[in-house]
Design a protein around this motif. Structure first.
Motif, mmCIF file in Angstrom:
data_model
loop_
_atom_site.group_PDB
_atom_site.id
_atom_site.type_symbol
_atom_site.label_atom_id
_atom_site.label_comp_id
_atom_site.label_asym_id
_atom_site.label_seq_id
_atom_site.Cartn_x
_atom_site.Cartn_y
_atom_site.Cartn_z
ATOM 1 N N PHE A 184 -82.965 -14.411 53.142
ATOM 2 C CA PHE A 184 -82.195 -13.222 53.614
ATOM 3 C C PHE A 184 -80.915 -13.718 54.240
ATOM 4 N N ASP A 185 -80.601 -15.013 54.235
ATOM 5 C CA ASP A 185 -79.466 -15.571 55.052
ATOM 6 C C ASP A 185 -78.342 -14.874 54.290
ATOM 7 N N PRO A 186 -77.253 -14.321 54.961
ATOM 8 C CA PRO A 186 -75.931 -14.150 54.299
ATOM 9 C C PRO A 186 -75.269 -15.195 54.073
ATOM 10 N N VAL A 187 -74.591 -15.298 52.733
ATOM 11 C CA VAL A 187 -74.029 -16.550 52.183
ATOM 12 C C VAL A 187 -72.527 -15.684 51.953
ATOM 13 N N ARG A 188 -71.484 -16.717 52.464
ATOM 14 C CA ARG A 188 -70.145 -16.364 52.078
ATOM 15 C C ARG A 188 -69.896 -16.898 50.764
ATOM 16 N N ILE A 189 -68.941 -16.022 49.865
ATOM 17 C CA ILE A 189 -68.507 -16.254 48.635
ATOM 18 C C ILE A 189 -66.801 -16.216 48.496
ATOM 19 N N GLY A 190 -66.088 -17.062 49.088
ATOM 20 C CA GLY A 190 -64.548 -17.065 49.073
ATOM 21 C C GLY A 190 -64.539 -15.655 50.323
ATOM 22 N N VAL B 151 -69.008 -11.733 51.570
ATOM 23 C CA VAL B 151 -69.982 -12.171 51.992
ATOM 24 C C VAL B 151 -71.356 -11.367 51.343
ATOM 25 N N SER B 152 -72.164 -12.236 50.837
ATOM 26 C CA SER B 152 -73.357 -11.366 50.095
ATOM 27 C C SER B 152 -74.461 -11.449 51.556
ATOM 28 N N LYS B 153 -75.322 -10.225 51.351
ATOM 29 C CA LYS B 153 -75.939 -10.049 52.662
ATOM 30 C C LYS B 153 -77.138 -10.888 52.432
ATOM 31 N N ASN B 154 -77.545 -11.488 51.050
ATOM 32 C CA ASN B 154 -78.584 -12.415 51.198
ATOM 33 C C ASN B 154 -78.519 -13.412 49.936
ATOM 34 N N ARG B 155 -79.644 -14.357 49.473
ATOM 35 C CA ARG B 155 -79.444 -14.921 48.514
ATOM 36 C C ARG B 155 -79.880 -14.468 47.042
ATOM 37 N N PHE B 156 -80.130 -13.199 47.004
ATOM 38 C CA PHE B 156 -80.580 -12.590 45.572
ATOM 39 C C PHE B 156 -79.434 -12.119 44.873
ATOM 40 N N PHE B 157 -79.331 -12.798 43.792
ATOM 41 C CA PHE B 157 -78.116 -12.605 42.939
ATOM 42 C C PHE B 157 -78.470 -12.276 41.670
ATOM 43 N N GLN B 158 -78.037 -11.169 41.180
ATOM 44 C CA GLN B 158 -78.501 -10.729 39.560
ATOM 45 C C GLN B 158 -77.479 -11.075 39.116
ATOM 46 N N VAL B 159 -77.570 -12.024 38.336
ATOM 47 C CA VAL B 159 -76.603 -12.652 37.572
ATOM 48 C C VAL B 159 -76.213 -11.718 36.172
ATOM 49 N N PRO B 160 -75.216 -11.915 35.605
ATOM 50 C CA PRO B 160 -74.794 -11.164 34.454
ATOM 51 C C PRO B 160 -76.026 -11.029 33.399
ATOM 52 N N HIS B 161 -76.068 -10.083 33.012
ATOM 53 C CA HIS B 161 -76.954 -9.841 31.785
ATOM 54 C C HIS B 161 -76.828 -8.594 31.159
ATOM 55 N N CYS B 162 -76.784 -8.907 29.557
ATOM 56 C CA CYS B 162 -76.545 -7.764 28.527
ATOM 57 C C CYS B 162 -77.517 -6.888 28.779
ATOM 58 N N ASN B 163 -77.348 -5.633 28.127
ATOM 59 C CA ASN B 163 -78.378 -4.516 28.273
ATOM 60 C C ASN B 163 -78.257 -3.383 27.056
ATOM 61 N N TRP C 139 -80.820 -6.596 45.838
ATOM 62 C CA TRP C 139 -80.164 -7.768 45.353
ATOM 63 C C TRP C 139 -78.554 -7.883 46.215
ATOM 64 N N GLY C 140 -78.218 -8.924 46.747
ATOM 65 C CA GLY C 140 -77.043 -8.880 47.418
ATOM 66 C C GLY C 140 -75.736 -8.950 46.449
ATOM 67 N N VAL C 141 -75.953 -9.381 45.425
ATOM 68 C CA VAL C 141 -74.806 -9.476 44.588
ATOM 69 C C VAL C 141 -75.531 -8.772 43.250
ATOM 70 N N VAL C 142 -74.839 -7.963 42.563
ATOM 71 C CA VAL C 142 -75.182 -7.121 41.304
ATOM 72 C C VAL C 142 -73.961 -7.601 40.312
ATOM 73 N N CYS C 143 -74.211 -8.140 39.080
ATOM 74 C CA CYS C 143 -73.231 -8.430 37.990
ATOM 75 C C CYS C 143 -73.312 -7.621 37.101
ATOM 76 N N SER C 144 -72.028 -7.217 36.323
ATOM 77 C CA SER C 144 -72.090 -6.704 35.127
ATOM 78 C C SER C 144 -72.755 -7.775 33.972
ATOM 79 N N GLU C 145 -72.493 -7.419 32.797
ATOM 80 C CA GLU C 145 -72.925 -8.068 31.560
ATOM 81 C C GLU C 145 -71.366 -8.643 31.116
ATOM 82 N N GLN C 146 -71.332 -9.257 30.344
ATOM 83 C CA GLN C 146 -69.824 -9.732 29.906
ATOM 84 C C GLN C 146 -68.972 -8.312 29.736
#
Ligand code: ADP
Ligand code: SF4
Length: 698
Positions: free
Chosen positions: A11-17, A20-32, A54-61
């Motif tokens: 649950f550490d915040p992490v800077r991305i450029g 800042v994401s509030k935690n380390r949980f990252f929903q990577v891109p996925h098709c649906n 999830w701190g980051v929620v991505c789209s699919e491509q």
């Protein structure tokens, strides 16, 4: 409940450029399978992930230009300003629940056949498109103007992503979907100009794209690069050592590295072929090549494995696609110390099958996946009961377990009666078959939830009869009594029972119950085409039987193409010594010999076969339903208002379909649907102004 402090690191915040994401949980891109066709359904599905922590929620491509579109697969599009409102709805929905929204810009390059746009695909060189369906389409080699155009399209798409409100934008060079990967991989890129040859040259396009996008939006948005760290074909393709050289070369250029394996079937391996964290050896050490944060996947469902990934310096972010589909609330459950409530992905890839069939992705573990907006289902919550009905659920397979669990969550008093002594129905035996042990999680999760519900009582070793049920006085009865495999060979190829004069015939149920053929040479006739035929062939050959798998399809376990396993299953069977007889229909079997007909010409041939294992179709187990219906006149006196058949007992299907059936019963109980209305909401694209005469006039 409070969590164990050892999970705090997640649950550490992490800077991305710049963000800042509030935690380390990252929903990577996925098709649906929703994409541009079902934008509000898609926005709601992503919002549920944000709600789940999830701190980051991505789209699919998100396809950036019609010169690379992968029809019939349904993805997002960033082709013009027309797409921005749809993209904005998704970003806004993610922001509603305090997550960063990421858009995965994608130009598929020579992966795209462009069957919809009819644009000529482009790649590093002149070659046939490298696509799923081997369309009769070739890509043309990109010239310098094409490269300038591609760079501009990325810039324009990034600016649209910014206008749509995203926080992170991707440049995609992974899985042989992201076009720049064809430039990275020396097997495709044989150019002789500054974009081919040395590693630096092959990485030039990717570097330029990342720099262009950073220049366009990098002041406020983070720019991620998704790259494959191994094609898993040895030195011929992009392999571990070279991928590391590329990452070291571009180390500080993007704001985040998202690591994948290539191609998708290697990245999203099923539990039949790989365990949790299977990507660890491939990503180990990559983080040390850059100061930028690194995200990777590996079907992570165990918080301890996640912590280990961070503590051992393997990853900064715990990436997840499938685990976030099976349980969008994993982060919240870990945060609250509710680890036993995690609904673990079983690694079956039914979600992928939804995408492959251009339907909406479904999930075996999470029946609400894709139904959040269409039907208003939530993976965690369900509305309280509308009446006091006491409900009897008969059968504790996937359908009965899900129905009992969700009815229990609604607050109904529920009795779950099971003929056997364990929960799980078909899974009790199927989880013991080769490679399927993780599938047992479908039963385990539900058993764990039911054990916590004081309003649900479970009765084991209770083979109920109509007499029993009419005597109990329940208001409603749900029959989830499952199915049995047919013994007569009837399925798709044979619609009349097979002639079996004297031959030994076994079904999957027999084998799963421990019965084995007396004869040592077995003909397994697979007209089911999903996993069961291949799994049983594997089981028998490993026990020393001589096995020939006969199937009317052109390959073994043909439908598992949709779960990206077919080629792996076929290779495994061949390596184990299973003989494959494809495009063949079993016509007759007698003691010692079988007659096969070619599926194309009808020409027949004889083959020696001591026993038949028939894997063709199943029959619903409906004896109880018929008996109860025959006594419908007695229901009112017994206090019984309804008897409903669900799951395999209604129509045998996948485990995902059975779970869905259980959920549907619980969701719809008490609702009074209009029989003329659609069973779900759908979105119809807005019509543009239309002037037929102007279009057709000459
Ligand atoms: P589904 O996939 O639809 O859930 P399964 O075949 O997995 O179906 O599970 C059906 C379950 O129903 C099995 O565990 C079976 O033992 C149980 N069952 C079938 N008939 C009865 C009955 N009359 N009384 C109690 N349990 C039953
Ligand atoms: Fe996991 Fe299967 Fe659900 Fe996909 S469908 S997320 S693989 S459980």
């Amino acid at each position: 409940m409070s969590r164990d402090s050892r999970y705090d690191i997640l649950f550490d915040p992490v800077r991305i450029g710049p963000v800042v994401s509030k935690n380390r949980f990252f929903q990577v891109p996925h098709c649906n399978g929703m994409g541009y066709r079902d934008p509000s359904a898609l926005a709601t599905m992503r919002a549920v992930k944000a709600q789940g922590g999830w701190g980051v929620v991505c789209s699919e491509q998100a396809e950036i230009h019609p010169s690379a579109e992968i029809c019939p697969f349904i993805e997002l599009r960033v082709w013009s300003e027309q797409d921005v409102p749809m993209l904005a709805r998704i970003a806004d929905s993610i922001h509603e629940y305090d997550a960063l929204a990421a858009l995965q810009l994608c130009h598929n390059g020579m992966n795209a056949a462009n069957m919809y746009s009819r644009e000529i695909p482009m790649g590093p060189v002149d070659l046939p498109v490298f696509s799923v369906f081997n369309e009769p389409v070739q890509a043309r080699a990109m010239d310098k103007q094409d490269i300038r155009d591609l760079r501009k399209w990325h810039r324009d798409a990034a600016l649209r992503a910014k206008r749509a409100g995203y926080d992170i934008v991707y440049v995609y060079a992974g899985k042989l979907f992201g076009g720049p990967m064809f430039f990275l991989s020396r097997r495709f890129n044989t150019r002789t100009d500054e974009y081919g040859g040395s590693m630096e040259n092959r990485a030039r396009l990717l570097k330029e794209l990342i720099e262009d996008v950073k220049d366009a939006v990098g002041d406020t948005m983070a720019v991620a690069c998704r790259i494959s760290v191994d094609e898993m074909i040895g030195e011929e393709g992009l392999h571990a050592a070279e991928a590391r050289d590329i990452i070291a070369h571009l180390g500080e250029v993007p704001d985040l590295w998202d690591l994948t394996l290539s191609s998708w079937d290697n990245d999203s391996q099923t539990s039949r072929f790989a365990d949790e964290a299977y990507q660890e050896p491939f990503v180990l050490g990559v983080k040390q090549l850059t100061t930028k944060p690194v995200v990777g996947v590996g079907r992570f469902t165990s918080p301890d494995t996640m912590v280990r990934m961070v503590r051992q310096g393997v990853l900064d972010f715990i990436g997840a696609a499938r685990p976030s589909i099976a349980d969008p609330f994993i982060p919240e459950k870990i945060r609250e110390g509710r680890l036993e409530d995690i609904r673990e992905c079983i690694g079956c890839n039914m979600c992928v099958a939804g995408d492959h069939t251009s339907s909406i992705s479904r999930c075996t573990q999470n029946p609400a996946m894709g139904e959040e907006w269409r039907r208003g289902w939530h993976p965690e919550y369900i509305r309280p009961r509308e009446d006091e009905s006491r409900i009897l659920v008969v059968g504790a397979g996937p359908a009965g377990l899900e129905a009992a669990m969700m009815l229990g969550k609604r607050g109904h008093e529920v009795a779950l009666a099971e003929r056997g002594t364990q929960l799980g129905g078909r899974l009790v035996a199927e989880r013991r078959l080769p490679g399927l042990s993780a599938w047992g999680r479908v039963a385990d999760y539900r058993a764990g939830q039911l054990a916590k519900m004081p309003n649900v009582e479970i009765f084991y070793a209770s083979a109920l009869t109509d007499e029993d049920i009419l005597g109990f006085g329940f208001d409603r009865v749900v029959l989830a009594t499952g199915s049995t495999w047919r013994r007569d060979g009837v399925g798709r190829a044979l619609l009349k029972p097979l002639e079996t004069g004297g031959a030994e015939v076994l079904t999957p149920d027999d084998l799963m119950a421990g019965v084995r053929p007396v004869a040592r040479d077995v003909l397994l006739f697979d007209d089911d085409h999903y996993y069961m035929g291949g799994v049983l062939a594997e089981l028998l050959v490993k026990e020393g039987y001589s096995v020939t798998l006969v199937t009317p399809a052109a390959v073994a376990s043909a439908w598992s193409f949709n779960t990206m396993e077919q080629h792996k299953i076929q290779a495994r069977l061949m390596e184990l010594g299973v003989r494959l007889k494809c495009s063949a229909i079993l016509q007759k079997i007698e003691a010692g010999s079988a007659t096969l007909a070619c599926a194309f010409t009808g020409r027949t041939e004889e083959m020696a076969a001591g026993a038949l294992v028939s894997v063709t179709a199943r029959l619903p187990r409906l004896e109880l339903a018929h008996a109860l219906r025959a006594r419908a006149g007695e229901w009112a006196a017994a206090g019984l208002k309804s008897v409903t058949v669900i799951g395999d007992a209604l129509a045998p299907g996948t485990i995902a379909a059975a779970v869905f059936g259980g959920r549907r019963y619980a969701e719809e109980l008490g609702a009074t649907p209009d029989p003329g209305a659609l069973p779900f909401r759908r979105e119809v694209a807005e019509l543009l102004p239309f002037d037929l005469n102007a279009i057709l006039a000459h």
